[in-house]
Design an enzyme around this catalytic site. Sequence first.
Site, PDB file in Angstrom:
ATOM      1  N   ARG B  94       0.833  -1.206   0.000  1.00 33.74           N
ATOM      2  CA  ARG B  94       0.000   0.000   0.000  1.00 33.74           C
ATOM      3  C   ARG B  94       0.868   1.257   0.000  1.00 33.74           C
ATOM      4  NH1 ARG B  94      -4.386   1.621   4.725  1.00 33.74           N
ATOM      5  NH2 ARG B  94      -4.819   3.737   3.967  1.00 33.74           N
ATOM      6  N   ASN B 148     -10.567  -3.664   1.146  1.00 35.76           N
ATOM      7  CA  ASN B 148     -10.599  -2.555   0.191  1.00 35.76           C
ATOM      8  C   ASN B 148      -9.873  -2.909  -1.099  1.00 35.76           C
ATOM      9  OD1 ASN B 148     -12.149  -0.511   1.197  1.00 35.76           O
ATOM     10  ND2 ASN B 148     -10.512   0.262   2.551  1.00 35.76           N
ATOM     11  N   CYS B 169     -18.584  -1.243   4.869  1.00 35.90           N
ATOM     12  CA  CYS B 169     -17.676  -0.102   4.984  1.00 35.90           C
ATOM     13  C   CYS B 169     -18.172   0.728   6.142  1.00 35.90           C
ATOM     14  CB  CYS B 169     -17.727   0.702   3.682  1.00 35.90           C
ATOM     15  SG  CYS B 169     -16.698   2.181   3.737  1.00 35.90           S
ATOM     16  N   HIS B 199     -17.158   4.446  -1.009  1.00 35.66           N
ATOM     17  CA  HIS B 199     -16.275   5.623  -0.992  1.00 35.66           C
ATOM     18  C   HIS B 199     -16.651   6.635  -2.070  1.00 35.66           C
ATOM     19  CE1 HIS B 199     -12.700   3.980   1.572  1.00 35.66           C
ATOM     20  NE2 HIS B 199     -13.865   3.585   2.035  1.00 35.66           N
ATOM     21  N   TYR B 252     -14.686  10.959   1.216  1.00 33.00           N
ATOM     22  CA  TYR B 252     -13.803  10.569   0.114  1.00 33.00           C
ATOM     23  C   TYR B 252     -14.039  11.366  -1.172  1.00 33.00           C
ATOM     24  CZ  TYR B 252     -11.971   6.731   2.878  1.00 33.00           C
ATOM     25  OH  TYR B 252     -11.335   5.999   3.844  1.00 33.00           O
TER      26      TYR B 252
END
Lengths: 437, 437, 437, 437
Positions: B94, B148, B169, B199, B252
């Site tokens: 990540r 995710n 979520c 998101h 987001y």
Amino acid sequence: MFKIAIIGGGSSYTPELMEGIINRYNQLPVTELALVDTEQGRNKVNIIAELARRMLDKNALKQVKVSVHFSLDEAITGASFVLTQLRVGQLAARAADERLGLKYGLLGQETTGVGGFAKALRTIPVLLDVARKVEKLAPDAFIINFTNPAGIVTEAVSRYSNAKVIGVCNVPVNMHHMIADMLKAPWDEVNLRFAGLNHLVWVTQVTLRGQDVTDQVISSLCDGETLTMNNIKELPWSPAFLRALGAIPCPYHRYYWQTPEMLAEEQKKAKVGNEGTRAEQVMKVEAELFKLYANPQLAHKPEQLSFRGGAYYSEVAVEVISSIYNNSGKNLVVNCRNNGAIQGLPDSAVVETNCIVDAQGAHPIAFGSLPPLMNGLTQQIKAFEQLTIEAAVHGDRHQALLALLGNPLVGDITRAEALLDEVLTLNKAYLPQFSSH
Amino acid sequence: MFKIAIIGGGSSYTPELMEGIINRYNQLPVTELALVDTEQGRNKVNIIAELARRMLDKNALKQVKVSVHFSLDEAITGASFVLTQLRVGQLAARAADERLGLKYGLLGQETTGVGGFAKALRTIPVLLDVARKVEKLAPDAFIINFTNPAGIVTEAVSRYSNAKVIGVCNVPVNMHHMIADMLKAPWDEVNLRFAGLNHLVWVTQVTLRGQDVTDQVISSLCDGETLTMNNIKELPWSPAFLRALGAIPCPYHRYYWQTPEMLAEEQKKAKVGNEGTRAEQVMKVEAELFKLYANPQLAHKPEQLSFRGGAYYSEVAVEVISSIYNNSGKNLVVNCRNNGAIQGLPDSAVVETNCIVDAQGAHPIAFGSLPPLMNGLTQQIKAFEQLTIEAAVHGDRHQALLALLGNPLVGDITRAEALLDEVLTLNKAYLPQFSSH
Amino acid sequence: MFKIAIIGGGSSYTPELMEGIINRYNQLPVTELALVDTEQGRNKVNIIAELARRMLDKNALKQVKVSVHFSLDEAITGASFVLTQLRVGQLAARAADERLGLKYGLLGQETTGVGGFAKALRTIPVLLDVARKVEKLAPDAFIINFTNPAGIVTEAVSRYSNAKVIGVCNVPVNMHHMIADMLKAPWDEVNLRFAGLNHLVWVTQVTLRGQDVTDQVISSLCDGETLTMNNIKELPWSPAFLRALGAIPCPYHRYYWQTPEMLAEEQKKAKVGNEGTRAEQVMKVEAELFKLYANPQLAHKPEQLSFRGGAYYSEVAVEVISSIYNNSGKNLVVNCRNNGAIQGLPDSAVVETNCIVDAQGAHPIAFGSLPPLMNGLTQQIKAFEQLTIEAAVHGDRHQALLALLGNPLVGDITRAEALLDEVLTLNKAYLPQFSSH
Amino acid sequence: MFKIAIIGGGSSYTPELMEGIINRYNQLPVTELALVDTEQGRNKVNIIAELARRMLDKNALKQVKVSVHFSLDEAITGASFVLTQLRVGQLAARAADERLGLKYGLLGQETTGVGGFAKALRTIPVLLDVARKVEKLAPDAFIINFTNPAGIVTEAVSRYSNAKVIGVCNVPVNMHHMIADMLKAPWDEVNLRFAGLNHLVWVTQVTLRGQDVTDQVISSLCDGETLTMNNIKELPWSPAFLRALGAIPCPYHRYYWQTPEMLAEEQKKAKVGNEGTRAEQVMKVEAELFKLYANPQLAHKPEQLSFRGGAYYSEVAVEVISSIYNNSGKNLVVNCRNNGAIQGLPDSAVVETNCIVDAQGAHPIAFGSLPPLMNGLTQQIKAFEQLTIEAAVHGDRHQALLALLGNPLVGDITRAEALLDEVLTLNKAYLPQFSSH
């Protein structure tokens, strides 16, 4: 009697149109061309009318009347076709749009980005006024709209009036000729399947004498052939992109997929001492053109007009008019109500796609669904278009802000808010619909 | 017997989940928690298992078994629920995604942009493997996916397996609590109508004891109340934007509408000497957490976990599991097949919206059409998601390039091509599906 | 203040409703029940009002006011709910419809065939008048429509007014109780998934404590259990048909799939000396009922009302009102705008399906597509409904003829034309909208 | 090399087709006609082949080869077009269908009702076998399907094979000629807009040299002009019905809207001593025709063929083949995948509507939504078609029963069950797909 009214008759494009009408007079036995313009355009429209007269005379078409009007009503009454090619605020307003975009580090072209947005706000109320007069004074007439942003303006007229309207653009016909050239084939042996929106259209299939040659065309484009137009920079497409897409984007897609390069180019041109923005270049070309047009010896379309960027405009316009007038049912690429042809877009959305054009209008051929990437961008731009139309019709600042945000060439809220303020201030004279709010 | 398998059991989030299960044991009489992890995660999962044991014991739940597994088959067999919260490539991958984005001047968050894209490529094949085992070994089980990019991963499982899957979520539940706080009302007197994608969701209506108070909430937000989450910078929304939108975007959305500010912030953090990218910060937090977890005196969820960013994750997970297990039919916001609920998206698209959740799964409440701006962005991101799924499942470079291009945080071809090359190279170990091509 | 207006307050059903309100007074603390009727119904509404008074008093609800009105405006002003259960032309008009059908060898029931058509023509203008008064005098009120044909009437109000409207019917709740009885389970442990139109609804899934038991229910029905209602003949379904369908049709489907048997039965009943048509039987029942109601000793709903056919009507009505009033968000089966819930039907079509009902109204749960046979019949009946609405609203003979033709219980042109003439003549007094044409 | 394979080459229609091919040889320079038939049809196909030879020779087309085959593979290999006009079970099976319908008091025509159903069950497996051979042996070939029920059969091939298929029918071209005659105009100055399904199509607009004359045509039809075909009884349409509909139904609509009259007529004909059912009449005509065909002097299509009912069949077939072969892009009315052209029907549904036909196939022009009555019937019949296809492909009794119930000419369960038993028994030899169930 077969009268064509030309709103914005003083446009530098009109000689192009004249040439088209003269060449196809056997298909289109026009009896009157009614040129309309505003008082400010009186000089230009008179120059054009006189040139048109000389062109007709030279081609032994003395019977075709050319009239000049400063009243819409007068020109529209009795017309079979009303061509709209007007420019609210002239090229100066367009140049201001472009400079405004550049000030914020953005592309502001006249059909998309902040430029397309501002032009739509200025133009839609005027076109709707034309449409309402057509409803009343020539209810059977077709409005053939050339005015940019052509897709947005056509949708505004289609949704907010009962007048019959078709939008035309020279991009598809240009692509058709270029691809035929790449295939070294006569253009009538090549068929293209178009789908998308105006200046956001893709060719999803090319056939040569019926055989699918899409991959061959894509390979040619990957090997360096270019597919572009006078007024769009010749930036070749990435081969990987074209092969992944499996379709041929129109040149205007460069704004979305090659944004940094296109912006750099525009910024360079706009620098002091360089050629200027597109509108600024066109202004120079136009000044030259009108000098030529005014020459009483001139009786044909001058070659220099080709630099103006409207190649084939008259071809597509005359094709559409003829296919309606003669009920030919030709397969032409125009802008009209979707009516389910491209799935996922509303029936009322104006799209650019292959249509059968006959005396009843333009009838899109069912296309089905766009592949995901094309659908994603098309939906986004259609949202921009819908919001722009609502803003323009109702003078609604909320919709105007959302419209700017919806355009991928604007993007973030801070810039969108600043741009909106500047657009409304700069264009105050042309945007009465926003004054009362 | 009531067994829950937790794939990625060694996650630092597991104690949060444990707390939720313990607090609702009367609704969820679990008999076994089967923690699964990879060999590399052996140490972490053992720490977690021991902490879980201590937490259960302290709460007089000795009867609940905690087992540790390094074989999926073993853990999944006989499970009623399979929770997936794994991280292929760990936080290091990540962090690499984030640094890659910044190298190109882009946001590369783990659910969108180049980060979300890379994480999806790594994750989808692993989740599909889990799903195929569930089909065979626990065909009645529900997969509850936390991994995710949750929307993309859930859609991949939903379309490419027959396993039952729901994505969860904590964004919606966070928004719910924050808005209730703004209204100074207990959260169960406040109802929110959500629609969009994971998101990328909006609250289109807020009611307080049944009365519409959406405008009041928007006004509060305009007056300086902020609506954000631990892991998203607190950049207030522009009042003009919120009023024009008439809805409340999830935090987001800042990535899309406040891109320059968000990017500047990320770039600042990433500078040497500063706190680092989000993944880098999380790595530090996690190291701290595991030190705490390993303390044999600790028998509760430590407060420091709240900095990890997953507030309410266990609340939503336990709510969903309980609503299925007890056939409660609660109105919860989860990610599931659209089935016509949001018009204009395919039936098979996974969306995030209000659903009735019962023993048969999640049933979205019909929403109708999204307004234009929301529809435009949703369609664009859904195209990105669909292309990413195709790329991940088939190891297809063409779809991969189009996916990157479809994401508005990537944009132009030059960068997309370079990014794709780097993503495939950096993640070679995790992307066998691309090797054979 | 919490006022409920009951349009058609003199209906014999009102005591049923009273009982429901009394039993749930803790949920529904009504302060006034405003009974409205026409001058011709003065006697009946007074009997009902006095009975209502006695029922309330007996239940220690003296604080609840019962008022009687012959002016709509007066009754509607300030109401929170407006219940519509009126009958234009009384039972005599319904009996005439039934006899008219039989004269032509057709079923003419009050919700479908020529009977439903005629009743809709008489009723829609009156309901629209109510709706317009609600818009003005009680804009926040919900119209809860019981008036048959409930689906058609509700759609007419929903499309031609801005009043909030929900249609209710006791068929789904009856099916729910009957199926729970078949499963020997308490009804709240049984969930049914309904989709279709009013009196044309199917149960596509039955779950018992969350487990799918649809096949078990179908097998029971095949083994001789019957699923019917007081006012529909108990003709068992063919096992082959039920197994092929894989769903449970509501009893009214017998009209379409067992037409000859149903018609024979109606014809037999209608013969001189026999019990008469449904309306004729109801007229007798009603005469009896009003005799009972007038008895000053009576202070409860008499048992004989159960023969009237409206079992559970009050249950469903009170459930809906309570779920709105208390913002409960219950999953109830009502008639409301489709909004995409059942694919293939317009958003504006009123459908009967599971909805979440809260203070904002009824929100259908997305159902997806109906299987082919169900879709075919549903589309056909919806066409009949749409055409009937257009005919009723605009007094349009063309649409009226097409409506009759669209109903499968009418069928051919010769009969449809004759029927239309007779309907318009017989109902002249109630159809002013057709007079001016 | 340009080979056309004709499956069912021994059909009495083949000389009609020969005439068409001969007349348009300049457009269609065929090199081989491969006639295929079954062993039982050996005699007939030989007679046809010899007649074809004589017709070609007489027209100086000695170069065109005529071959006869009893193997599909042989005939299909290398073909550019595969014409399917076969009849499983011959006319005897069709006559049995008709008699079966009449036994139950029903219309059982070969494209709808029990007749169409039975014929589809017999035919679909055979056509799918052809399609699979085409996929393998002539993958670029188009199947041009004439076999009834043409819409159903074409959809079965389109959905269950990858072969390219277009269904043709002579109803639209017949209507075109008749309406042009009514307008006393050459047929190429008249344009018709068709939408619907095969044998369930409507003309929604008629234009004469581009002007809408729909109302004029409807008025003519109301004034006694009739619009019918050889094989459908000339029952004039009710003026009120036509005016209300505002469209022109194809003659086969009489089955649905004039059922009692049509049935009475069929029953009368079927009585001993009368002309017999349609199949029985055709059997006599065919016997006559083959006597004529066998005459070695005959070298042209005999006039008597016109009584057979297939007027213009060759015109439409040759038009379609030529438009594909020459990539003409003509606007023709054929049966093909809907692809969104008629809203509310699935993309995969085969519809009958105006298409652009070119080398890539048939591309329907977007039609939009059908008005309610048309939509209701179309949806109902499409449900019947879909269920029939599922039953035929999978040998599924459940779907078969639902299919029969879905057809408005069958109706109730009792009859549908009895009919299904009889259809499966009578056709046992032709329905192997039902044997294993």
